[in-house]
Design an enzyme around this catalytic site. Structure first.
Site, mmCIF file in Angstrom:
data_model
loop_
_atom_site.group_PDB
_atom_site.id
_atom_site.type_symbol
_atom_site.label_atom_id
_atom_site.label_comp_id
_atom_site.label_asym_id
_atom_site.label_seq_id
_atom_site.Cartn_x
_atom_site.Cartn_y
_atom_site.Cartn_z
ATOM 1 N N CYS A 79 42.346 32.043 39.869
ATOM 2 C CA CYS A 79 41.072 32.454 40.478
ATOM 3 C C CYS A 79 39.928 31.548 40.036
ATOM 4 C CB CYS A 79 40.764 33.912 40.170
ATOM 5 S SG CYS A 79 40.829 34.336 38.418
ATOM 6 N N HIS A 191 38.894 38.836 36.539
ATOM 7 C CA HIS A 191 38.935 38.037 37.770
ATOM 8 C C HIS A 191 37.691 37.154 37.844
ATOM 9 C CE1 HIS A 191 40.453 37.020 41.656
ATOM 10 N NE2 HIS A 191 39.445 37.530 42.331
ATOM 11 N N ASP A 209 35.990 37.067 47.376
ATOM 12 C CA ASP A 209 37.166 37.172 46.501
ATOM 13 C C ASP A 209 38.204 36.106 46.868
ATOM 14 O OD1 ASP A 209 39.459 38.002 45.104
ATOM 15 O OD2 ASP A 209 38.842 40.104 45.224
#
Ligand code: CA
Length: 248
Positions: A79, A191, A209
């Protein structure tokens, strides 16, 4: 009927039941949109309400440059790398060679790690355990950008909101957040993703995201995101947070 036509007809006859079977399987197993359901506190960006919040937003300078560079993280721990790649491309930082695109250079999750970045942390380690907020800042600075790191535990809600909204009103700088998904009602761990806009009316931030296979972009309450960045990352022993990125 010549041989080719005969084969084609035979193929059509065989493939019809297979197609029908596949359709039935899709319907039974729900093989369509794959993302996880959202809890009620989050607004799906891909909804009428989510769309309206962006149109009405007064702090959305970063939305278009980021959306043009929006990528899906390459593996479960990438991520941070995917988010960095989006920001470096959105800032038009000169990119390394990209063999798969011939003479065109762009940052990808494959070419991001130069010698300087590898001194911070290697791609092999990131693939196993992701990265901390500090590593995120240092990895960004492997390229000619300034990364201003803020830990969630060091900022009040008001400071967090002010710093991020100001950035979202300005062009040519960007915000990455490092947060605990669980705090905002998602599955589940730490995250990283870019923030693209702020809605004054609802006091919400839009997160693009990068695990696009898992969740859509969401509008999350500023207070909840602030709580989610003030959680402890067990790897560093420090709180998560956010990074403000601009050209150096
Ligand atoms: Ca900005």
């Amino acid at each position: 009927m010549n041989t080719n036509n005969y084969r084609f007809s035979l193929l059509k006859i065989i493939s019809l039941p297979i197609q029908a079977l596949f359709l039935v399987l899709c319907l039974v197993s729900g093989l369509r949109a794959q993302t996880l359901p959202l809890t009620e506190n989050l607004i799906n960006f891909n909804s009428i309400e989510g769309e309206e919040l962006l149109i009405e937003s007064q702090a959305r300078q970063d939305y278009f440059p980021l959306s043009i560079q929006f990528v899906t993280q390459r593996n479960g721990a990438y991520c941070g790398v995917a988010s960095i790649v989006m920001v470096l491309n959105a800032l038009s930082i000169p990119a390394p060679e990209t063999p798969e695109f011939g003479r065109y250079n762009t940052f990808t999750q494959n070419n991001f790690f130069n010698a300087k970045a590898r001194q911070v942390i290697t791609p092999e380690v990131v693939s196993r355990q992701g990265m901390t907020l500090e590593e995120l800042g240092k990895l960004l600075e492997s390229y000619p950008v300034t990364a201003e790191v803020h830990h969630g535990g060091d900022v009040t809600l008001e400071e967090f909101r002010n710093l991020v909204v100001k950035n979202l009103q300005e062009a040519n700088n960007f915000v990455l957040v490092n947060y605990l998904r669980k705090t905002i009602g998602q599955e589940r761990g730490g995250h990283i993703s870019p923030v693209a806009a702020y809605s004054e009316e609802t006091d919400r931030f839009l997160i693009l995201d990068v695990s696009r296979y898992k969740y859509p972009p969401v509008w999350v309450k500023a207070e909840q995101l602030w709580q989610a960045i003030a959680t402890i990352d067990s790897t560093s022993g420090k709180t998560r947070g956010f990074v403000l990125v601009s050209r150096r």
